[in-house]
Design a protein around this motif. Structure first.
Motif, PDB file in Angstrom:
ATOM      1  N   HIS A 120      43.966  30.220  50.175  1.00  0.00           N
ATOM      2  CA  HIS A 120      43.156  31.136  49.373  1.00  0.00           C
ATOM      3  C   HIS A 120      43.016  32.449  50.143  1.00  0.00           C
ATOM      4  CE1 HIS A 120      40.438  32.756  46.583  1.00  0.00           C
ATOM      5  NE2 HIS A 120      39.298  32.406  47.170  1.00  0.00           N
ATOM      6  N   PHE A 121      43.688  33.494  49.656  1.00  0.00           N
ATOM      7  CA  PHE A 121      43.672  34.790  50.331  1.00  0.00           C
ATOM      8  C   PHE A 121      42.514  35.670  49.874  1.00  0.00           C
ATOM      9  CE2 PHE A 121      48.145  33.592  51.009  1.00  0.00           C
ATOM     10  CZ  PHE A 121      48.262  33.864  52.358  1.00  0.00           C
ATOM     11  N   GLY A 122      41.588  35.092  49.128  1.00  0.00           N
ATOM     12  CA  GLY A 122      40.434  35.867  48.687  1.00  0.00           C
ATOM     13  C   GLY A 122      40.448  36.103  47.191  1.00  0.00           C
ATOM     14  N   ASP A 123      39.269  36.454  46.665  1.00  0.00           N
ATOM     15  CA  ASP A 123      39.131  36.643  45.220  1.00  0.00           C
ATOM     16  C   ASP A 123      40.010  37.779  44.706  1.00  0.00           C
ATOM     17  OD1 ASP A 123      37.310  34.593  45.153  1.00  0.00           O
ATOM     18  OD2 ASP A 123      35.556  35.906  45.257  1.00  0.00           O
ATOM     19  N   GLU A 124      40.177  38.841  45.499  1.00  0.00           N
ATOM     20  CA  GLU A 124      40.952  39.991  45.022  1.00  0.00           C
ATOM     21  C   GLU A 124      42.394  39.595  44.728  1.00  0.00           C
ATOM     22  OE1 GLU A 124      38.994  39.985  47.627  1.00  0.00           O
ATOM     23  OE2 GLU A 124      37.396  41.384  47.046  1.00  0.00           O
ATOM     24  N   VAL A 125      43.002  38.810  45.618  1.00  0.00           N
ATOM     25  CA  VAL A 125      44.374  38.366  45.405  1.00  0.00           C
ATOM     26  C   VAL A 125      44.455  37.461  44.184  1.00  0.00           C
ATOM     27  CG1 VAL A 125      46.281  37.013  46.375  1.00  0.00           C
ATOM     28  CG2 VAL A 125      45.000  38.609  47.825  1.00  0.00           C
ATOM     29  N   LEU A 149      42.471  37.447  41.539  1.00  0.00           N
ATOM     30  CA  LEU A 149      42.288  38.252  40.332  1.00  0.00           C
ATOM     31  C   LEU A 149      43.523  39.089  40.027  1.00  0.00           C
ATOM     32  CD1 LEU A 149      38.605  39.400  40.975  1.00  0.00           C
ATOM     33  CD2 LEU A 149      39.389  37.573  39.462  1.00  0.00           C
ATOM     34  N   ASP A 150      44.163  39.641  41.050  1.00  0.00           N
ATOM     35  CA  ASP A 150      45.406  40.391  40.848  1.00  0.00           C
ATOM     36  C   ASP A 150      46.487  39.500  40.246  1.00  0.00           C
ATOM     37  OD1 ASP A 150      44.205  42.616  41.938  1.00  0.00           O
ATOM     38  OD2 ASP A 150      45.183  42.436  43.897  1.00  0.00           O
ATOM     39  N   THR A 151      46.590  38.260  40.734  1.00  0.00           N
ATOM     40  CA  THR A 151      47.589  37.324  40.233  1.00  0.00           C
ATOM     41  C   THR A 151      47.345  37.003  38.763  1.00  0.00           C
ATOM     42  OG1 THR A 151      47.828  36.336  42.433  1.00  0.00           O
ATOM     43  CG2 THR A 151      48.602  35.027  40.557  1.00  0.00           C
ATOM     44  N   LEU A 152      46.094  36.761  38.402  1.00  0.00           N
ATOM     45  CA  LEU A 152      45.771  36.465  37.003  1.00  0.00           C
ATOM     46  C   LEU A 152      46.110  37.640  36.093  1.00  0.00           C
ATOM     47  CD1 LEU A 152      42.283  34.748  37.464  1.00  0.00           C
ATOM     48  CD2 LEU A 152      44.452  33.621  36.986  1.00  0.00           C
ATOM     49  N   ALA A 153      45.821  38.853  36.547  1.00  0.00           N
ATOM     50  CA  ALA A 153      46.074  40.035  35.719  1.00  0.00           C
ATOM     51  C   ALA A 153      47.554  40.221  35.434  1.00  0.00           C
ATOM     52  CB  ALA A 153      45.513  41.277  36.410  1.00  0.00           C
ATOM     53  N   ASP A 154      48.417  39.821  36.375  1.00  0.00           N
ATOM     54  CA  ASP A 154      49.860  40.030  36.231  1.00  0.00           C
ATOM     55  C   ASP A 154      50.587  38.850  35.597  1.00  0.00           C
ATOM     56  OD1 ASP A 154      49.601  42.493  37.419  1.00  0.00           O
ATOM     57  OD2 ASP A 154      50.061  41.763  39.438  1.00  0.00           O
ATOM     58  N   SER A 155      49.879  37.746  35.362  1.00  0.00           N
ATOM     59  CA  SER A 155      50.548  36.511  34.952  1.00  0.00           C
ATOM     60  C   SER A 155      50.321  36.198  33.473  1.00  0.00           C
ATOM     61  CB  SER A 155      50.052  35.336  35.797  1.00  0.00           C
ATOM     62  OG  SER A 155      50.603  34.122  35.334  1.00  0.00           O
ATOM     63  N   ALA A 156      51.357  35.597  32.875  1.00  0.00           N
ATOM     64  CA  ALA A 156      51.254  35.134  31.485  1.00  0.00           C
ATOM     65  C   ALA A 156      51.038  33.628  31.404  1.00  0.00           C
ATOM     66  CB  ALA A 156      52.517  35.511  30.712  1.00  0.00           C
ATOM     67  N   ASP A 157      50.961  32.954  32.544  1.00  0.00           N
ATOM     68  CA  ASP A 157      50.812  31.497  32.474  1.00  0.00           C
ATOM     69  C   ASP A 157      49.834  30.911  33.496  1.00  0.00           C
ATOM     70  OD1 ASP A 157      52.203  31.823  34.809  1.00  0.00           O
ATOM     71  OD2 ASP A 157      53.936  30.626  34.214  1.00  0.00           O
ATOM     72  N   VAL A 158      49.203  31.733  34.324  1.00  0.00           N
ATOM     73  CA  VAL A 158      48.283  31.226  35.332  1.00  0.00           C
ATOM     74  C   VAL A 158      46.850  31.515  34.898  1.00  0.00           C
ATOM     75  CG1 VAL A 158      47.527  31.338  37.731  1.00  0.00           C
ATOM     76  CG2 VAL A 158      49.952  31.556  37.171  1.00  0.00           C
ATOM     77  N   ALA A 159      45.979  30.512  35.031  1.00  0.00           N
ATOM     78  CA  ALA A 159      44.556  30.654  34.757  1.00  0.00           C
ATOM     79  C   ALA A 159      43.791  30.033  35.920  1.00  0.00           C
ATOM     80  CB  ALA A 159      44.190  29.968  33.450  1.00  0.00           C
ATOM     81  N   THR A 160      42.490  30.255  35.960  1.00  0.00           N
ATOM     82  CA  THR A 160      41.652  29.571  36.939  1.00  0.00           C
ATOM     83  C   THR A 160      40.323  29.237  36.293  1.00  0.00           C
ATOM     84  OG1 THR A 160      40.933  29.602  39.258  1.00  0.00           O
ATOM     85  CG2 THR A 160      40.473  31.573  37.958  1.00  0.00           C
ATOM     86  N   LEU A 161      39.541  28.395  36.952  1.00  0.00           N
ATOM     87  CA  LEU A 161      38.204  28.051  36.485  1.00  0.00           C
ATOM     88  C   LEU A 161      37.175  28.717  37.395  1.00  0.00           C
ATOM     89  CD1 LEU A 161      38.688  24.247  35.709  1.00  0.00           C
ATOM     90  CD2 LEU A 161      38.174  26.045  34.032  1.00  0.00           C
ATOM     91  N   ARG A 207      29.631  35.761  40.220  1.00  0.00           N
ATOM     92  CA  ARG A 207      29.834  37.193  40.007  1.00  0.00           C
ATOM     93  C   ARG A 207      31.223  37.594  40.509  1.00  0.00           C
ATOM     94  NH1 ARG A 207      25.641  39.126  42.717  1.00  0.00           N
ATOM     95  NH2 ARG A 207      24.270  39.326  40.926  1.00  0.00           N
ATOM     96  N   TYR A 208      32.056  38.085  39.603  1.00  0.00           N
ATOM     97  CA  TYR A 208      33.381  38.588  39.970  1.00  0.00           C
ATOM     98  C   TYR A 208      33.503  40.024  39.479  1.00  0.00           C
ATOM     99  CZ  TYR A 208      34.890  33.825  41.032  1.00  0.00           C
ATOM    100  OH  TYR A 208      35.016  32.586  41.581  1.00  0.00           O
ATOM    101  N   ILE A 209      34.161  40.850  40.279  1.00  0.00           N
ATOM    102  CA  ILE A 209      34.378  42.249  39.922  1.00  0.00           C
ATOM    103  C   ILE A 209      35.864  42.542  40.042  1.00  0.00           C
ATOM    104  CG2 ILE A 209      33.833  44.642  40.519  1.00  0.00           C
ATOM    105  CD1 ILE A 209      31.231  43.620  41.764  1.00  0.00           C
ATOM    106  N   TRP A 210      36.433  43.159  39.005  1.00  0.00           N
ATOM    107  CA  TRP A 210      37.855  43.511  39.040  1.00  0.00           C
ATOM    108  C   TRP A 210      38.066  44.878  38.378  1.00  0.00           C
ATOM    109  CZ3 TRP A 210      36.241  39.023  36.318  1.00  0.00           C
ATOM    110  CH2 TRP A 210      36.111  39.174  34.940  1.00  0.00           C
TER     111      TRP A 210
END
Length: 324
Positions: free
Chosen positions: A223-228, A230-242, A248-251
């Protein structure tokens, strides 16, 4: 034996650096060094070895640490017994953006006169947090021991509140437009939860979640941190998380991430509070009352098996009821 020397030793052992121990104790690094040197002379052993990063316990230091912690905690409890509320209430949370920290912040905003010290022990094994409560390093810890019978006799664990889960996805994910989702709809979708630590309470939580709903939880990679994440989720069409609904998350706005409630049943993560069974900090009672007042979750609710078992502290008039 000099209790200030013992306190300096305990803090240096916990922090791994004399400078950080000195900062926390409000003295100079030279004073901490002198105290520990005097303690070593009295015991006729070396307690630390010096390293490039700071200090590490010797074998003698490791053997002496639990006894020193017990003495320091006893002295602090003795002082607290005659001066209750004379120091800030120190509570351990999993992270400063976690649901626990958010709940404490909401309480503090309503009671700004409260002397509150919110800390993160940065440990995954709840037994380490239990030891910190037992030693008096913190007054309470938002952790769960899933086998409560293993708690030390002087501690108890109460149900704090239940945190509902949400699916967090990027705008191109096939579930991104859903107003809500059921666990059945999550099947076969990759849910990435990196860095699930062995022996942690959340590792057991996800194990039960996978078994109950046949979900595809992927814990691969560090786990490289929340920022990484969140960046991965924004760029992906098949990855999600719970994520927890109260976390509190900020992006960045361009990420356009979506938080989607999971319902029928609501998937809930149970949060507990570990504290001393006798003479707890007087500030805890009002916080427990605040946690008890949090909104109930929409029925039906799924919780892991340990959340429905009887707990030490339940039913004694100061425990928190399940928010189901």
């Amino acid at each position: 034996m000099d209790t200030e020397a013992l306190r300096s030793f305990v803090r240096a052992a916990g922090l791994g650096q004399l400078r950080r121990a000195a900062d926390e104790l409000g003295v100079t690094q030279q004073a901490v060094s002198k105290r520990i040197a005097a303690l070593e002379r009295e015991l006729e052993v070396r307690l630390f070895t010096r390293t490039a990063r700071g200090v590490e316990l010797t074998l003698d230091g490791q053997a002496f640490l639990p006894h020193a912690r017990s003495i320091v905690a006893g002295v602090e409890r003795a002082v607290d017994a005659v001066r209750p509320g004379s120091r800030a209430l120190r509570i351990d949370v999993l992270g400063l953006r976690s649901a626990q920290a958010v709940a404490l912040h909401d309480y503090w905003r309503s009671h700004p006169e409260t002397e509150l010290d919110v800390v993160t022990l940065r440990v995954d094994d709840p037994r380490v947090a239990v030891a910190a409560v037992e030693a008096g390093d913190v007054d309470a810890s938002f952790r769960t021991v899933t086998a409560p019978d293993t708690l030390p006799p002087g501690l108890r664990m109460i149900r704090a509140f239940d945190s509902p889960l949400e699916l967090l996805v990027g705008p191109r994910h096939p579930l991104a437009s859903a107003p809500s989702l059921t666990p059945l709809q999550l099947r076969k979708h990759r849910i990435w939860v990196p860095g699930i630590a062995p022996r942690s309470e959340w590792a057991e939580f996800y194990d039960q979640l996978v078994t109950e709903f046949d979900l595809r939880i992927d814990a691969a990679g560090p786990h490289f941190g929340d920022e990484v994440l969140l960046d991965t989720l924004a760029d992906s069409a098949d990855v999600a998380t719970l994520v927890g609904a109260r976390d509190r998350y900020i992006w960045p706005a361009q990420h356009d991430l979506r938080r989607i409630p999971v319902v029928n049943p609501t998937l809930a993560y149970p949060l507990s509070l570990i504290l001393r069974g006798t003479n707890p900090h007087p500030g805890l009672r009002r916080i427990i009352t605040h946690l008890r007042s949090l909104p109930r979750l929409p029925e039906p609710v799924w919780l892991p098996s340990w959340a429905t078992a009887p707990r030490r502290g339940d039913g004694n008039g100061e425990s928190c009821a399940s928010h189901r």
